[in-house]
Design an enzyme around this catalytic site. Sequence first.
Site, PDB file in Angstrom:
ATOM      1  N   GLY A  57       0.792  -1.223   0.000  1.00  0.00           N
ATOM      2  CA  GLY A  57       0.000   0.000   0.000  1.00  0.00           C
ATOM      3  C   GLY A  57       0.823   1.271   0.000  1.00  0.00           C
ATOM      4  O   GLY A  57       0.269   2.364  -0.036  1.00  0.00           O
ATOM      5  N   HIS A  58       2.144   1.178   0.011  1.00  0.00           N
ATOM      6  CA  HIS A  58       2.997   2.379   0.128  1.00  0.00           C
ATOM      7  C   HIS A  58       4.163   2.307  -0.846  1.00  0.00           C
ATOM      8  O   HIS A  58       5.301   2.125  -0.431  1.00  0.00           O
ATOM      9  CB  HIS A  58       3.534   2.483   1.548  1.00  0.00           C
ATOM     10  CG  HIS A  58       4.035   3.844   1.912  1.00  0.00           C
ATOM     11  ND1 HIS A  58       5.330   4.254   1.702  1.00  0.00           N
ATOM     12  CD2 HIS A  58       3.405   4.888   2.489  1.00  0.00           C
ATOM     13  CE1 HIS A  58       5.477   5.485   2.148  1.00  0.00           C
ATOM     14  NE2 HIS A  58       4.329   5.893   2.632  1.00  0.00           N
ATOM     15  N   PHE A  59       4.073   2.487  -1.987  1.00  0.00           N
ATOM     16  CA  PHE A  59       2.940   2.661  -2.897  1.00  0.00           C
ATOM     17  C   PHE A  59       3.096   1.593  -3.962  1.00  0.00           C
ATOM     18  O   PHE A  59       4.213   1.409  -4.440  1.00  0.00           O
ATOM     19  CB  PHE A  59       2.958   4.058  -3.506  1.00  0.00           C
ATOM     20  CG  PHE A  59       2.907   5.150  -2.460  1.00  0.00           C
ATOM     21  CD1 PHE A  59       1.687   5.507  -1.894  1.00  0.00           C
ATOM     22  CD2 PHE A  59       4.049   5.784  -2.019  1.00  0.00           C
ATOM     23  CE1 PHE A  59       1.629   6.525  -0.942  1.00  0.00           C
ATOM     24  CE2 PHE A  59       3.989   6.791  -1.062  1.00  0.00           C
ATOM     25  CZ  PHE A  59       2.784   7.166  -0.522  1.00  0.00           C
TER      26      PHE A  59
END
EC number: 4.2.1.59
Length: 155
Positions: A57-59
């Site tokens: 999620g990052h990224f």
Amino acid sequence: MTEEATTTLSSADITEIMKLLPHRYPFLMVDKIIEIDGDNTAIGIKNVTVNEPHFTGHFPEAPIMPGVLLIEGMAQTAGAICAKKEGQTGNLVYFMTIENARFRKPVVPGDRVEFHVKKNKQRGNIWKFHCDAKVDGALVAEADIGAMIVRKDQA
């Protein structure tokens, strides 16, 4: 065991680190410690891989290691100094303060981060450190952190 024996550790592999720190996957941010100078300085290593859970999620399109995890790696390296100095790996080292945090360059999968920590001050069970994170010798992050040693039975 002499005082020197309890405070000196030239390096630590992951097995030794896991004796010093309570952290485990996915939150253990130090793979190896290549140098510990008594209770004054240490250099911890983090090999950054794309397989780490925070990169989902990052990224996803351009993975960057979250800055807070760089700070955590600094704190864990400092915590290893505290735990080794106390000579009792059963104690907990609580990360208490962060000041002057700066993030200079992104850290990406494939990087090898070095966490350079230096003790500035110790009063009782309170320790203060200056920390630098470096990749290929270049400063990527820095912070001043504080830690407190607590016996497990008092936590």
